[in-house]
Write a protein that holds these residues in place. Structure first.
Motif, PDB file in Angstrom:
ATOM      1  N   GLN A   1      65.778  35.593  85.545  1.00 46.30           N
ATOM      2  CA  GLN A   1      66.710  35.578  84.429  1.00 46.30           C
ATOM      3  C   GLN A   1      67.839  36.566  84.710  1.00 46.30           C
ATOM      4  O   GLN A   1      67.608  37.608  85.335  1.00 46.30           O
ATOM      5  CB  GLN A   1      66.012  35.953  83.113  1.00 46.30           C
ATOM      6  N   ALA A   2      69.045  36.245  84.268  1.00 44.01           N
ATOM      7  CA  ALA A   2      70.184  37.138  84.456  1.00 44.01           C
ATOM      8  C   ALA A   2      71.116  37.025  83.263  1.00 44.01           C
ATOM      9  O   ALA A   2      71.380  35.921  82.776  1.00 44.01           O
ATOM     10  CB  ALA A   2      70.922  36.813  85.753  1.00 44.01           C
ATOM     11  N   GLU A   3      71.593  38.160  82.789  1.00 50.24           N
ATOM     12  CA  GLU A   3      72.523  38.194  81.655  1.00 50.24           C
ATOM     13  C   GLU A   3      73.626  39.201  81.948  1.00 50.24           C
ATOM     14  O   GLU A   3      73.406  40.207  82.627  1.00 50.24           O
ATOM     15  CB  GLU A   3      71.818  38.623  80.374  1.00 50.24           C
ATOM     16  N   HIS A   4      74.796  38.951  81.406  1.00 51.84           N
ATOM     17  CA  HIS A   4      75.889  39.903  81.482  1.00 51.84           C
ATOM     18  C   HIS A   4      75.958  40.693  80.180  1.00 51.84           C
ATOM     19  O   HIS A   4      75.716  40.153  79.089  1.00 51.84           O
ATOM     20  CB  HIS A   4      77.221  39.184  81.731  1.00 51.84           C
ATOM     21  N   GLY A   5      76.317  41.975  80.297  1.00 56.49           N
ATOM     22  CA  GLY A   5      76.460  42.825  79.131  1.00 56.49           C
ATOM     23  C   GLY A   5      77.743  42.511  78.374  1.00 56.49           C
ATOM     24  O   GLY A   5      78.486  41.605  78.755  1.00 56.49           O
ATOM     25  N   PRO A   6      78.024  43.240  77.308  1.00 57.58           N
ATOM     26  CA  PRO A   6      77.300  44.442  76.889  1.00 57.58           C
ATOM     27  C   PRO A   6      75.977  44.120  76.179  1.00 57.58           C
ATOM     28  O   PRO A   6      75.799  43.025  75.646  1.00 57.58           O
ATOM     29  CB  PRO A   6      78.282  45.110  75.929  1.00 57.58           C
TER      30      PRO A   6
END
Length: 381
Positions: free
Chosen positions: A61-66
């Motif tokens: 899984q990968a997510e960008h912030g903020p």
């Protein structure tokens, strides 16, 4: 202050873009410049480029912030990482880690990426097209590096935000401890994962691709309205094949295309402007009220400092040291102020101690400093 235990000159001769290597104890008695809590705080900022990557039970899984507090409250005990790009732009302590590499060309330096990983955390096997020095901070991390990519590594998409490869045979298989440095040139597959909660600091160097040079040069020509002329050929003759591009016409068109590439001044200014622009957002904040030249003079005369924004690129050509390029802008500096131009490109601080009275008393220098401060490129605390 951080200090390398190796000679960069010797390193460049033996390893740079030649082969990966591990430098054991590259930083003696290494101390982390930032805490995991501070790094987590950066991931909560809108202006900071951050990512969260997890691979629990091989479910990537990968997510960008903020991110927010809820994200940190629900994390598992293992197999995740937080990553912050250009951390040197946003944290003074982290920016100090870049200084030992400042004898390398500034235009090549990209950013300092910081990763905090718990046990098993990493981003998976992949290949980068830039040079990187990965400095191990707290904790331990297991790294594997393979032979240079020659097309034999198959890409896989375990998650749409991650570019990974399936597998590779390791030529380097080592555990890094605090202060160790792993250098990886472009094209070498690598994979690292934390053995325990750990920090990694990646000092990256990236040159522009040929595509970028061509695309950016075209944009530069358009922005400056150069070459706004059609081909003129008053000696045109009839031809027996309506669809033929004659060699003569082709030569004329190619000459038009090359005209600006052969213009040395245009190329120098283009390169200076392009290479002085950061790939990452800078902490540029214009002052709420504009400074006057008198404000700047009094500030410096009192012994106070004016600081360059972290990560700001200030460049000049070897043959034209008095033309300074700052974040894509060009500033021409009088010949008698060559030492001031060198200060702008080589120092992070303008102060009475490093500039001297001759600069402080020079109206042209004070005027330029005032302009740079009002643009938010330099600032006073």
């Amino acid at each position: 202050m951080y200090k390398l235990t190796i000679s960069l000159d010797e390193f460049l001769r033996n390893y740079w873009q030649k082969k990966p290597t591990i430098i054991k104890g590259g930083f003696a008695e290494f101390q982390d410049p930032i805490t995991p809590e501070e790094l987590a705080g950066l991931t909560m900022e809108e202006v900071v480029d951050s990512r969260f990557v997890s691979n629990l039970e091989n479910n990537w899984q990968a997510e960008h912030g903020p991110f927010d507090d809820d994200k940190f409250a629900s994390l598992p005990e293992s197999h995740w990482s937080f990553i912050v790009q250009a951390a040197n732009h946003w944290h003074d302590g982290a920016a100090q880690l870049v200084k030992p590499f400042q004898t390398m060309p500034q235009w090549l330096f990209d950013d300092l990426m910081i990763s905090y990983s718990v046990e098993g955390g990493g981003v998976g096997p992949h290949i980068d097209q830039y040079d990187v020095f990965i400095i191990q901070g707290m904790g331990k991390r297991h790294w594997r590096v393979g032979a240079k990519d020659v097309g034999q590594y198959k890409e896989t998409q375990r998650h749409e935000a991650l570019r990974q490869i399936e597998s590779f045979e390791a030529e380097i298989d080592e555990i890094l401890e605090p202060g160790d440095i792993l250098y990886i040139p472009p094209g070498f597959p690598h994979d690292g994962y934390a053995l325990e909660p750990s920090m990694s600091y990646s000092v990256g160097f990236r040159s522009p691709k040929e595509q970028e040079l061509i695309s950016n040069f075209a944009d530069y020509i358009l922005a400056h309205d150069y070459g706004d002329e059609h081909l003129h050929k008053p000696d045109l003759r009839t031809q027996d094949n309506f669809g033929k591009i004659s060699t003569s016409d082709l030569d004329s068109l190619v000459s038009m295309l090359k005209a600006k590439l052969d213009d040395e001044d245009t190329i120098k200014d283009f390169m200076g402007c392009m290479l002085s622009q950061s790939r990452h957002q800078l902490n540029i904040i214009e002052p709420s009220s504009k400074w006057s030249c008198e404000d700047v003079y009094q500030h410096l005369e009192s012994g106070s400092d004016i600081f360059k924004v972290a990560g700001l690129r200030t460049l000049s050509h070897e043959t034209e040291p008095n033309i300074v390029y700052v974040n894509g802008e060009m500033f021409k500096i009088p010949e008698e102020l060559t030492s001031f131009a060198e200060l702008l490109t080589n120092q992070d601080t303008i102060c009475l101690e490093n500039s001297g009275e001759s600069i402080i008393q020079n109206s042209a220098a004070i005027s330029l400093i005032t302009e740079l401060v009002n643009k938010g490129y330099w600032f006073a605390e």
